[in-house]
Motif scaffolding. Structure first.
Motif, PDB file in Angstrom:
ATOM      1  N   ALA A  54      30.585  57.352  50.793  1.00 49.17           N
ATOM      2  CA  ALA A  54      29.341  56.683  50.417  1.00 49.17           C
ATOM      3  C   ALA A  54      28.346  56.616  51.574  1.00 49.17           C
ATOM      4  O   ALA A  54      27.186  56.264  51.363  1.00 49.17           O
ATOM      5  CB  ALA A  54      29.642  55.275  49.904  1.00 49.17           C
ATOM      6  N   THR A  55      28.779  56.982  52.778  1.00 49.81           N
ATOM      7  CA  THR A  55      27.902  56.904  53.950  1.00 49.81           C
ATOM      8  C   THR A  55      27.223  58.230  54.292  1.00 49.81           C
ATOM      9  O   THR A  55      26.472  58.298  55.261  1.00 49.81           O
ATOM     10  CB  THR A  55      28.704  56.429  55.177  1.00 49.81           C
ATOM     11  OG1 THR A  55      29.794  57.338  55.392  1.00 49.81           O
ATOM     12  CG2 THR A  55      29.234  55.012  54.977  1.00 49.81           C
ATOM     13  N   LYS A  56      27.477  59.281  53.513  1.00 45.63           N
ATOM     14  CA  LYS A  56      26.857  60.584  53.796  1.00 45.63           C
ATOM     15  C   LYS A  56      25.339  60.481  53.654  1.00 45.63           C
ATOM     16  O   LYS A  56      24.827  59.754  52.796  1.00 45.63           O
ATOM     17  CB  LYS A  56      27.390  61.647  52.830  1.00 45.63           C
ATOM     18  CG  LYS A  56      28.876  61.939  52.962  1.00 45.63           C
ATOM     19  CD  LYS A  56      29.229  62.642  54.239  1.00 45.63           C
ATOM     20  CE  LYS A  56      28.854  64.089  54.164  1.00 45.63           C
ATOM     21  NZ  LYS A  56      29.205  64.834  55.362  1.00 45.63           N
ATOM     22  N   LEU A  57      24.592  61.237  54.497  1.00 39.63           N
ATOM     23  CA  LEU A  57      23.132  61.226  54.441  1.00 39.63           C
ATOM     24  C   LEU A  57      22.603  61.829  53.149  1.00 39.63           C
ATOM     25  O   LEU A  57      21.576  61.408  52.629  1.00 39.63           O
ATOM     26  CB  LEU A  57      22.553  62.016  55.623  1.00 39.63           C
ATOM     27  CG  LEU A  57      22.543  61.344  56.990  1.00 39.63           C
ATOM     28  CD1 LEU A  57      22.023  62.306  58.049  1.00 39.63           C
ATOM     29  CD2 LEU A  57      21.705  60.078  56.962  1.00 39.63           C
ATOM     30  N   VAL A  58      23.285  62.857  52.653  1.00 37.89           N
ATOM     31  CA  VAL A  58      22.843  63.564  51.453  1.00 37.89           C
ATOM     32  C   VAL A  58      23.955  63.495  50.405  1.00 37.89           C
ATOM     33  O   VAL A  58      25.121  63.731  50.717  1.00 37.89           O
ATOM     34  CB  VAL A  58      22.507  65.039  51.788  1.00 37.89           C
ATOM     35  CG1 VAL A  58      22.094  65.810  50.551  1.00 37.89           C
ATOM     36  CG2 VAL A  58      21.414  65.111  52.840  1.00 37.89           C
ATOM     37  N   PHE A  59      23.613  63.147  49.191  1.00 41.01           N
ATOM     38  CA  PHE A  59      24.533  63.090  48.050  1.00 41.01           C
ATOM     39  C   PHE A  59      25.779  62.240  48.326  1.00 41.01           C
ATOM     40  O   PHE A  59      26.908  62.685  48.140  1.00 41.01           O
ATOM     41  CB  PHE A  59      24.939  64.493  47.595  1.00 41.01           C
ATOM     42  CG  PHE A  59      23.791  65.444  47.429  1.00 41.01           C
ATOM     43  CD1 PHE A  59      22.703  65.126  46.624  1.00 41.01           C
ATOM     44  CD2 PHE A  59      23.772  66.657  48.097  1.00 41.01           C
ATOM     45  CE1 PHE A  59      21.635  65.991  46.475  1.00 41.01           C
ATOM     46  CE2 PHE A  59      22.702  67.537  47.958  1.00 41.01           C
ATOM     47  CZ  PHE A  59      21.641  67.198  47.147  1.00 41.01           C
ATOM     48  N   PRO A  60      25.591  60.990  48.758  1.00 38.28           N
ATOM     49  CA  PRO A  60      26.755  60.132  49.003  1.00 38.28           C
ATOM     50  C   PRO A  60      27.549  59.894  47.719  1.00 38.28           C
ATOM     51  O   PRO A  60      26.982  59.808  46.630  1.00 38.28           O
ATOM     52  CB  PRO A  60      26.128  58.835  49.522  1.00 38.28           C
ATOM     53  CG  PRO A  60      24.724  58.838  49.021  1.00 38.28           C
ATOM     54  CD  PRO A  60      24.322  60.291  48.938  1.00 38.28           C
ATOM     55  N   ALA A  61      28.881  59.812  47.876  1.00 40.52           N
ATOM     56  CA  ALA A  61      29.827  59.509  46.797  1.00 40.52           C
ATOM     57  C   ALA A  61      29.808  60.537  45.658  1.00 40.52           C
ATOM     58  O   ALA A  61      30.277  60.250  44.566  1.00 40.52           O
ATOM     59  CB  ALA A  61      29.612  58.094  46.256  1.00 40.52           C
ATOM     60  N   HIS A  62      29.307  61.728  45.901  1.00 43.52           N
ATOM     61  CA  HIS A  62      29.331  62.799  44.908  1.00 43.52           C
ATOM     62  C   HIS A  62      30.556  63.687  45.145  1.00 43.52           C
ATOM     63  O   HIS A  62      31.088  63.748  46.240  1.00 43.52           O
ATOM     64  CB  HIS A  62      28.069  63.655  45.011  1.00 43.52           C
ATOM     65  CG  HIS A  62      26.870  63.060  44.348  1.00 43.52           C
ATOM     66  ND1 HIS A  62      26.339  61.853  44.721  1.00 43.52           N
ATOM     67  CD2 HIS A  62      26.100  63.513  43.342  1.00 43.52           C
ATOM     68  CE1 HIS A  62      25.284  61.588  43.968  1.00 43.52           C
ATOM     69  NE2 HIS A  62      25.111  62.577  43.122  1.00 43.52           N
ATOM     70  N   TYR A  63      30.949  64.384  44.105  1.00 44.05           N
ATOM     71  CA  TYR A  63      32.081  65.313  44.188  1.00 44.05           C
ATOM     72  C   TYR A  63      31.589  66.689  44.614  1.00 44.05           C
ATOM     73  O   TYR A  63      30.452  67.073  44.335  1.00 44.05           O
ATOM     74  CB  TYR A  63      32.791  65.415  42.831  1.00 44.05           C
ATOM     75  CG  TYR A  63      33.560  64.175  42.486  1.00 44.05           C
ATOM     76  CD1 TYR A  63      34.929  64.085  42.754  1.00 44.05           C
ATOM     77  CD2 TYR A  63      32.937  63.075  41.905  1.00 44.05           C
ATOM     78  CE1 TYR A  63      35.641  62.939  42.452  1.00 44.05           C
ATOM     79  CE2 TYR A  63      33.646  61.930  41.600  1.00 44.05           C
ATOM     80  CZ  TYR A  63      34.994  61.865  41.878  1.00 44.05           C
ATOM     81  OH  TYR A  63      35.694  60.724  41.587  1.00 44.05           O
TER      82      TYR A  63
END
Length: 176
Positions: A54-63
């Motif tokens: 959930a902490t990613k800069l782009v597309f957090p919490a995506h598969y």
């Protein structure tokens, strides 16, 4: 140094370097940069699938059905493919990922040159907790079913790379 501070090459629509900028600025201004996608398969041919943190800069919490990421300033696609695959899978000693094709992704999140690779990973994986929240090795048919169902939120660039890879494989005589 935070991910937003990492310096990237900025490129044009022909994938020629035109300058450099911090990742945060590249994303904020929608500048074209470079990225690698690596489809990892195990000895049984299953595909590594994961949910991003959930902490990613782009597309957090995506598969996603690829590991990979952006190229740092001065980095080449081959080096980035191996680095990213080993980092995200949490392994050392992978063979060099096989380069398959390159395309300009333009969609949600921005635009970037995307080089699709594939690697066979027979090592036990230990994905980076900062990158991967969940993972599994899925048979190709199950991955295709999950994509078709649309229940999982897929990263749009990975989904585009997946569709292009499936078309690429369909054009090859063996379909492999």
């Amino acid at each position: 140094m935070s991910a937003a501070d990492e310096v990237l090459d900025v490129v044009d629509r022909d994938d020629r370097v035109t300058g450099r900028a911090p990742r945060g600025e590249v994303y904020a201004r929608g500048l074209i940069h470079r990225c690698v996608f690596v489809r990892a398969r195990d000895a049984a041919g299953r595909i590594f699938v994961h949910r991003r943190t959930a902490t990613k800069l782009v597309f957090p919490a995506h598969y996603d059905m690829f590991v990979g990421g952006v190229l740092g300033a001065g980095e080449d696609y081959a080096g980035a493919a191996l680095r990213e695959a080993e980092e995200e899978l949490g392994v050392r000693g992978l063979p060099q990922p096989e380069p398959l094709f390159k395309f300009l992704y333009e969609g949600p999140g921005g635009a970037w040159w995307s080089y699709v690779h594939e690697v066979r990973c027979e090592l036990p994986v230990d994905p980076q907790p900062s990158e991967v929240a969940w993972h599994a090795w899925l048979p190709r048919e199950e991955l295709a079913r999950r994509v078709a169902e649309g229940a999982w939120p897929w990263v749009p660039d990975g989904l585009e790379a997946y569709r292009r890879l499936e078309a690429y494989r369909a054009r090859r005589p063996s379909g492999a």
